[in-house]
Design an enzyme around this catalytic site. Structure first.
Site, PDB file in Angstrom:
ATOM      1  CG  HIS A 133     -42.077 117.724  49.738  1.00 58.90           C
ATOM      2  ND1 HIS A 133     -41.470 118.240  50.861  1.00 58.90           N
ATOM      3  CD2 HIS A 133     -42.077 118.725  48.810  1.00 58.90           C
ATOM      4  CE1 HIS A 133     -41.120 119.495  50.634  1.00 58.90           C
ATOM      5  NE2 HIS A 133     -41.470 119.809  49.403  1.00 58.90           N
ATOM      6  CG  ASP A 169     -36.765 122.688  47.300  1.00 59.93           C
ATOM      7  OD1 ASP A 169     -37.708 123.290  47.832  1.00 59.93           O
ATOM      8  OD2 ASP A 169     -36.828 122.180  46.165  1.00 59.93           O
ATOM      9  CG  HIS A 171     -40.995 124.168  49.623  1.00 62.46           C
ATOM     10  ND1 HIS A 171     -40.565 124.766  48.452  1.00 62.46           N
ATOM     11  CD2 HIS A 171     -42.202 124.717  49.906  1.00 62.46           C
ATOM     12  CE1 HIS A 171     -41.487 125.634  48.045  1.00 62.46           C
ATOM     13  NE2 HIS A 171     -42.488 125.627  48.914  1.00 62.46           N
ATOM     14  CG  ASP A 252     -38.197 125.871  45.638  1.00 62.78           C
ATOM     15  OD1 ASP A 252     -37.015 125.770  45.990  1.00 62.78           O
ATOM     16  OD2 ASP A 252     -39.070 125.051  45.980  1.00 62.78           O
TER      17      ASP A 252
END
Length: 374
Positions: A133, A169, A171, A252
């Site tokens: 990110h 992931d 995200h 995650d």
């Protein structure tokens, strides 16, 4: 049969924490190192201590002003309101903590070393990497620096002309996409939970034609990832014919993780890894998200086992169980006592799950784009 693979780690991950209240308070990389050693999977000749990237090296993606602010924040252990506003340092997501420069700079150091070590090909695990990110001028989503970007740059600097970056992931990899969405020599493929922060990564985002995003509905299990793997990830990577692959293997998306609402088992991730390994001579496996200490430690250790050609045991031997039994998850009220399976195995049973019609439609849309792209 074991295969030649190397593991880049560091003791900095053992003692550092974003704070007792932060999701990244849990041990992760240190658990992988300890589990792998307890299993006999991490001999001295396979382990490399990660160097720390120098500030000047970070300017290849991050602005000098941001790097200076990050260094100053670690030294002073505080930030001004102006720095907080401009660079998103000292926020609840990206707090000030003792190793806030040294820890992410260690991840970048490993990423830069990866390209050099894989100049002639090979496999490498960087569980401390995957901070996807981070943006050029600010911290973002627990990520102060973007080590996947540096891994891609390093691979290219050491002979890999075309790099495929695959991110599974929960995200979306907004920082990596910001770095390479317009680069025709980099393929970006991301699966991520829909309507999950940072709420980027829509199917319609195309970049220069080599960006493939697949939002997956909440509650999806292993069958959803298998559909994505067989009809989007593998066809895109195979058609791209990369010289190197970087796989961000965030944990995650596992059912037991508190930071998403996906419902996968580790089999979903490991099957993607197994399928991608033959598609390029250079392979970098990274960590990423993962906020349940047992879930992330077990998955990334199992992934190292796959990468290095080990057979994953159905039941862990005593020393490996002792590592897992010694973990703590402070401040977590949902899990007062971990299930026995979290202490005795690396991978839970498969969690197939239904495939929503919306996901099938998105996959079909991406398949149509793949046909036009190829």
């Amino acid at each position: 049969m074991t295969v030649s693979a190397r593991f880049i780690g560091s003791e900095i991950y053992r003692g550092s924490s974003y704070g007792d209240w932060h999701p990244l308070r849990v041990p992760r990389v240190s658990t992988v190192m300890d589990l792998a050693r307890a299993l006999g999977w991490l001999p001295a000749e396979s382990y490399i201590r990660s160097p720390r990237a120098r500030p000047a090296a970070l300017h290849a993606f991050h602005t000098p002003e941001y790097v200076s602010a990050l260094l100053a924040a670690e030294e002073a252990q505080t930030v001004s309101p102006r720095i907080r506003e401009r660079h998103h340092l000292g926020t609840p997501a990206n707090p000030v903590f003792a190793e806030m420069y040294r820890r992410p700079a260690t991840g970048v150091g490993g990423a830069l070393l990866a390209g050099e070590l894989l100049r002639q090909g090979g496999r490498l695990h960087l569980p401390g990497g995957g901070t996807h990110h981070g943006l050029p001028d600010r911290a973002n989503g627990f990520c102060y620096l973007n080590d996947p970007v540096f891994a891609i740059l390093s691979l290219k600097a050491h002979g890999a002309r075309r790099v495929a970056y695959v991110d599974i992931d929960a995200h979306h990899c907004d920082g990596v996409e910001a770095g390479f969405a317009r680069d025709p020599e980099t393929l970006l493929v991301s699966t991520h939970e829909e309507n999950r922060w940072p709420r980027t990564g829509a199917v319609e985002e195309e970049g220069a034609g080599q960006v493939f995003n697949l939002p997956i509905p909440s509650g999806a299990g292993d069958d959803a990832m298998a559909l994505a793997r067989d009809r989007v990830i593998l066809p895109a990577v195979a058609a791209f014919r990369p010289d190197a692959i970087v796989l961000q293997c965030g944990a995650d998306a596992l059912l037991e993780d508190p930071q998403s609402r996906l419902a996968m088992s580790g089999h979903a991730h490991l099957d993607v890894l197994r399928a991608l390994l033959p598609l390029a001579p250079r392979f970098v496996l990274m960590g990423g998200g993962g906020y349940n200490p047992w879930g992330v430690g077990r998955l990334w250790t199992a992934a190292w086992g796959v990468l290095s050609g080990r057979e994953i045991p159905e039941r862990l031997p005593g020393p490996a169980q002792a590592v897992l039994r010694g973990l703590e998850w402070r401040g977590q009220k949902r899990v007062k006592m971990p299930p026995e399976a979290w202490l005795t195995s690396l991978v839970d049973p498969p969690r197939p799950g239904a495939i929503p019609d919306m996901l099938r439609a998105r996959v079909a849309a991406l398949e149509a784009r793949l046909v036009a792209w190829v």
